[in-house]
Design an enzyme around this catalytic site. Structure first.
Site, short mmCIF file in Angstrom:
data_model
loop_
_atom_site.label_atom_id
_atom_site.label_comp_id
_atom_site.label_asym_id
_atom_site.label_seq_id
_atom_site.Cartn_x
_atom_site.Cartn_y
_atom_site.Cartn_z
N HIS A 1 -1.73 1.47 7.47
CA HIS A 1 -2.15 1.32 6.08
C HIS A 1 -2.09 2.69 5.40
O HIS A 1 -2.48 3.70 5.99
CB HIS A 1 -3.58 0.77 6.06
CG HIS A 1 -4.11 0.55 4.68
ND1 HIS A 1 -3.40 -0.14 3.71
CD2 HIS A 1 -5.28 0.92 4.09
CE1 HIS A 1 -4.11 -0.17 2.59
NE2 HIS A 1 -5.25 0.47 2.80
N CYS B 1 0.83 -1.21 0.00
CA CYS B 1 0.00 0.00 0.00
C CYS B 1 0.86 1.26 0.00
O CYS B 1 0.46 2.28 -0.56
CB CYS B 1 -0.98 -0.01 1.16
SG CYS B 1 -0.20 -0.12 2.78
#
Ligand SMILES: [Zn+2]
Length: 370
Positions: free
Chosen positions: A318, A44
């Protein structure tokens, strides 16, 4: 920063090796430059960075121009070629998402520190990636400069091009700025000036408050500091180490301003994530931080076009990206392969980790085939 959710690391499929997943655009979804990126295992951070670069329109236009594409092939610029192919897929492809397999593989081959499936720092990657792209594109710059010079009659270096011409690329033209440091000896008032090329401004966040503005962070970065004790600097006039005041300002503001919020810090012996809500707006005025030689309105006003967000903890987080699309004039949130349009007012959040601003507003994209 590691992501906890399990991500498939299965065999790469044939469609993935072509650089494009089998995903098709959703009905009514035909937005150039709005393309999700599949997660290939804790990637990510890479996806968020690639989305920001994909929305940096002058970079995209340059790399996708016919002249550049031809030059990349001639000059054997593998990194830039792979990156340009990915941008082409993201701007001109017909899928709602694609897999940046080739880009990841090239990145791992030149930046082995990223060749694993652990979560890495997006800001660090962005800097490494821009450096790699810059080094690669210098081959084109060298070729172009040499081919534009008259042929030397004899071997020799009389026709050698100035090094500066050979080392300037679209990356340095867009992202590089210059910081100026003015030092003042507190004993004899002798002052010196030195400069430093800078690509990202890593901004401290004021501690012990829950909310501040991006201007507060910039003020802290550019704050005058007094070097005392062991930090004293050697004064060439006094011939001794003296207390020294250091004043920092921007001597050359970059076209693309990248701000990095230092959220990963230390509190005593412990590493902590600073969750301060840093308030930013679509416009940023840098005039308080410019040196007097560049105090001009056209230099100081910036527009926000991309944000990297980080949610979660230091080791379990994230990354997502929010990018403004120059064609649709709207913001989109990119969470790996998932993409959704977001309202302007939702761009601001306490998760912002990097902010990308442009000095010139992006016009309608000029991309061949669009
Ligand atoms: Zn002195």
């Amino acid at each position: 920063m590691r992501r906890t959710d399990a991500v498939s690391r299965g065999r790469v499929t044939a469609s993935e090796t072509r650089g494009c997943s089998s995903a098709v655009r959703l009905p009514g979804w035909n937005r150039a430059g709005v393309c999700g990126l599949d997660n290939s295992g804790n990637s990510c951070y890479l996806n968020a960075v690639l989305q920001c670069l994909c929305s940096t329109l002058p970079l995209v236009e340059h790399l996708l121009s016919q002249d550049t594409r031809e030059e990349l092939g001639r000059s054997k610029c593998r990194v830039a070629e792979v990156f340009a192919r990915l941008l082409e897929e993201m701007w001109l492809g017909s899928s709602s998402s694609c897999a940046p397999v080739e880009a990841r593989s090239v990145m791992c081959s030149i930046l082995p520190q990223f060749n694993n499936y652990s979560q890495q720092d997006a800001q660090e990657l962005l800097l490494f990636l821009l450096n790699a792209l810059h080094d690669d594109l210098k081959k084109v710059a060298k070729r172009q400069v040499r081919s534009s010079m008259p042929q030397p009659r004899r071997a020799g270096n009389r026709n050698r091009a100035p090094a500066a011409m050979e080392s300037t690329t679209i990356v340095s033209r867009l992202f590089e700025g210059q910081l100026g440091y003015m030092t003042l000896c507190m004993h004899c008032d002798h002052h010196t000036h030195r400069t430093q090329t800078v690509t990202v401004l890593s901004l401290p966040i004021p501690t012990d408050i829950t909310k501040c503005s991006i201007q507060d962070c910039l003020s802290l970065f550019f704050e005058q500091t007094l070097l005392t004790g062991v930090e004293q600097m050697l004064c060439s006039v006094c011939g001794l180490r003296r207390e020294t005041a250091v004043h920092t300002c921007l001597d050359k503001p970059p076209e693309i301003l990248m701000l990095h919020l230092k959220r990963f810090g230390c509190k005593g012996k412990n590493q902590v994530k600073l969750r301060t809500d840093v308030v930013f707006s679509p416009r940023l005025d840098l005039s308080p931080f410019l040196s007097s030689s560049v105090q001009n309105a056209s230099y100081s006003s910036y527009r926000l076009y991309a944000v990297v967000n980080h949610t979660g903890h230091l080791n379990m987080g994230h990354y997502t990206a929010l990018c403004h699309n120059a064609l649709t004039r709207s913001w989109h949130c990119f969470d790996d392969s998932a993409v959704r349009e977001v309202q302007d007012r939702l761009v601001q959040s306490a998760h912002a980790y990097m902010l990308l601003y442009s000095r010139k507003p992006f016009q309608k994209p000029k991309i061949l085939g669009l």
